[in-house]
Design an enzyme around this catalytic site. Structure first.
Site, short mmCIF file in Angstrom:
data_model
loop_
_atom_site.label_atom_id
_atom_site.label_comp_id
_atom_site.label_asym_id
_atom_site.label_seq_id
_atom_site.Cartn_x
_atom_site.Cartn_y
_atom_site.Cartn_z
N TYR A 129 -21.05 -2.89 -12.06
CA TYR A 129 -20.16 -1.96 -11.37
C TYR A 129 -20.61 -1.77 -9.92
O TYR A 129 -19.78 -1.86 -8.99
CB TYR A 129 -20.16 -0.62 -12.10
CG TYR A 129 -19.52 0.51 -11.36
CD1 TYR A 129 -18.14 0.61 -11.24
CD2 TYR A 129 -20.30 1.52 -10.79
CE1 TYR A 129 -17.55 1.67 -10.56
CE2 TYR A 129 -19.72 2.58 -10.11
CZ TYR A 129 -18.35 2.64 -10.00
OH TYR A 129 -17.76 3.69 -9.32
N LEU A 130 -21.89 -1.56 -9.70
CA LEU A 130 -22.39 -1.35 -8.34
C LEU A 130 -22.22 -2.61 -7.50
O LEU A 130 -21.91 -2.52 -6.30
CB LEU A 130 -23.85 -0.91 -8.37
CG LEU A 130 -24.11 0.48 -8.94
CD1 LEU A 130 -25.61 0.76 -8.98
CD2 LEU A 130 -23.39 1.56 -8.13
#
Length: 219
Positions: A129-130
């Protein structure tokens, strides 16, 4: 103003739509699930059902035509796997930026994440996600000739009642922030074109939201 919001049924997006509607602006929420239409109408927004994982740039640009600003607040959600982080958190953000360019919508505000980095390491879903958010942010930054972008990176999101007071700087350090205050900050950023070109972190603090945005715009 006419504001088109990707991820229109998200918790921050619904709050922003209510704020826009309350002051007489036109909020348009882009959603994938037609079952969410009535929720958007209840928030005072115009719902548009369009799947950003499969839509073309032309289809999204049609929705954005005539808008004063675009807000990317979509996300694959905490229960999704790494693949959807790539198709939504990165891919849909890139698509929405391309569509804004195509439609001639310069003002583009992104709800990102603290710690977003295309080079972030790790094999967990949150690491993916990051990386996806970081890649999307990097792409948006590369469009400075055609988009007046601002990237907002909130800290740990809570459903506590907003205080209306925040810390908004390029680097705040970790901390919580109510979704109410994130939506209020987005509203102020949309009203403050001098924040274009800035990547900002947001956590709870002791400065009124409107003052915090004016201060950062003046620096």
């Amino acid at each position: 103003m006419r504001i088109v919001i990707a991820g229109g049924h998200g918790q921050i997006a619904l709050r922003l739509e209510r704020l826009l509607a309350a002051r007489g602006d036109e909020a348009v929420g882009v959603i994938r699930n037609p079952d969410q239409v009535e929720d958007l109408r209840a928030a005072g927004a115009e719902p548009v059902v369009l799947d950003l994982e499969s839509a073309s740039v032309e289809e999204v640009a049609q929705v954005l035509q005539g808008a004063d600003a675009a807000v990317f607040a979509a996300g694959a959600g905490p229960d999704s796997g790494s693949a959807r982080k790539e198709t939504v958190d990165r891919g849909a953000a890139v698509l929405f930026a391309d569509a804004a360019e195509r439609a001639g919508v310069r003002r583009y505000v992104v709800v990102s994440s603290m710690g977003a980095d295309p080079d972030h390491r790790g094999d967990e879903v949150f690491d993916a996600y990051l990386r996806a958010k970081g890649a999307a942010d990097a792409y948006v930054r590369s469009r400075s000739s055609t988009l007046d972008w601002t990237i907002l990176r909130p800290g740990m999101l809570t459903n506590d009642a907003g205080t209306g007071e925040v810390l908004l700087t390029a680097s705040t350090g970790r901390g919580p922030v109510p979704r109410d205050d994130v939506a209020a900050a987005l509203l102020e950023l949309l009203e403050t074109p001098a924040t274009a070109g800035l990547t900002l972190e947001l956590i709870s603090g002791n400065v009124p939201v409107s003052v915090a945005v004016k201060d950062i715009a003046g620096n």
